[in-house]
Design a protein around this motif. Structure first.
Motif, PDB file in Angstrom:
ATOM      1  N   PRO A  88       0.846  -1.138  -0.139  1.00 42.95           N
ATOM      2  CA  PRO A  88      -0.034   0.142  -0.168  1.00 42.95           C
ATOM      3  C   PRO A  88       0.866   1.247   0.001  1.00 42.95           C
ATOM      4  O   PRO A  88       2.109   1.138   0.115  1.00 42.95           O
ATOM      5  N   GLU A 118       1.588  -0.740  -6.769  1.00 43.39           N
ATOM      6  CA  GLU A 118       0.540  -0.359  -5.540  1.00 43.39           C
ATOM      7  C   GLU A 118      -0.833  -0.901  -6.017  1.00 43.39           C
ATOM      8  O   GLU A 118      -1.662  -0.106  -6.476  1.00 43.39           O
ATOM      9  N   GLU A 148      -3.961  -3.445  -4.788  1.00 43.43           N
ATOM     10  CA  GLU A 148      -4.562  -4.580  -3.799  1.00 43.43           C
ATOM     11  C   GLU A 148      -4.513  -5.771  -4.335  1.00 43.43           C
ATOM     12  O   GLU A 148      -4.419  -6.897  -3.413  1.00 43.43           O
TER      13      GLU A 148
END
Length: 255
Positions: free
Chosen positions: A62, A84, A86
């Protein structure tokens, strides 16, 4: 020499771990660059200073992961790749697949990584990554010498030292004792803010989440049982040994 260093941001080893409904709370926790990865960054910088080239750090995580990236850049790395997304966060299978896709986009001679992550104890990612890139892998190195394309590494083999030879490109993982990581200088910290960080997503890497979905599911996270009070065994040695074995078998149930 194009050197890539895989890094991970982890909990500070001094941080107090607090669970909330089976999840580790991040509130108030300090995050650091994984200590084993610091050895990898330092070794990459030493090779660059001796032989020239560039050092690129690559990581997944993150927004907060940028702190660890800036630490590596302040130490002297030239640039960074930050995935970056998820959908890229997962187990060792997912992480190694994503890292391999990112690294394939960039020419490299040498890849370094930490021997393990201090937060979850994972030591699989580097091995999986080497296999995906179809290059040799040397683990837990405590010394590294590179001459031309020849690589000679000393590795920790459970207390003994094993000498391993390979040819570039190769992936090695750093063990404690390899070097003494430098502290970022004030100038290095200032320069780190201006060094490029390339942000990537799975789409940029041509990956589909359904193809890299984690193979492992965490069922439960628990803290170790609280340590109880100790007990002093009485009697002569033979009596104490018998009592200790009885304790381990009947009470602690570890035998």
């Amino acid at each position: 020499m194009n050197i890539i260093v895989c890094i991970k941001q982890t909990f500070d080893t001094e941080a107090k771990i607090v669970l909330d409904h089976g999840t580790i709370k991040e509130d108030g926790v300090q995050f650091i660059l994984n200590p084993y990865d610091e050895y990898a960054v330092e070794e990459a910088l030493k090779i660059k200073e001796e032989q020239g080239g560039e050092v690129t750090v690559v990581t997944i995580g993150p927004v907060r992961v940028e702190e660890a990236i800036r630490t590596a850049l302040a130490m002297g790395a030239d640039e960074a790749i930050h995935i970056e997304d998820e959908a890229a966060f997962g187990d060792e299978y997912t992480v190694s697949e994503v890292l391999a896709s990112a690294i394939k986009q960039k020419p490299f001679d040498l890849i370094l990584a930490g021997n393990q992550a201090v937060d979850d104890g994972s030591g699989q990612v580097a091995v999986r990554l080497a296999q995906l890139l179809d290059i040799p892998h040397i683990s837990t190195i405590t010394k590294l010498e590179i001459s031309g394309t020849n690589v000679v590494a000393q590795r920790d083999a459970e207390g003994d030292t094993e000498i391993v030879e390979a040819t570039l490109p190769v992936l090695v993982t750093a063990q404690q004792g390899l070097n003494e990581p430098r502290y970022p200088s004030l100038i290095g910290i200032r320069k780190a803010g201006k060094k490029p960080i390339t942000k990537l997503t799975l789409s940029d890497l041509g990956l589909d989440h359904s193809h890299i979905e984690s193979k492992v599911t965490t069922v439960e996270v628990v803290l170790p049982a609280a340590k109880g009070a100790g007990r002093v065994l009485e009697g002569d040695t033979a009596t104490r040994v018998q009592e200790l074995v009885k304790e381990l078998r009947q009470t602690s149930k570890v035998l």
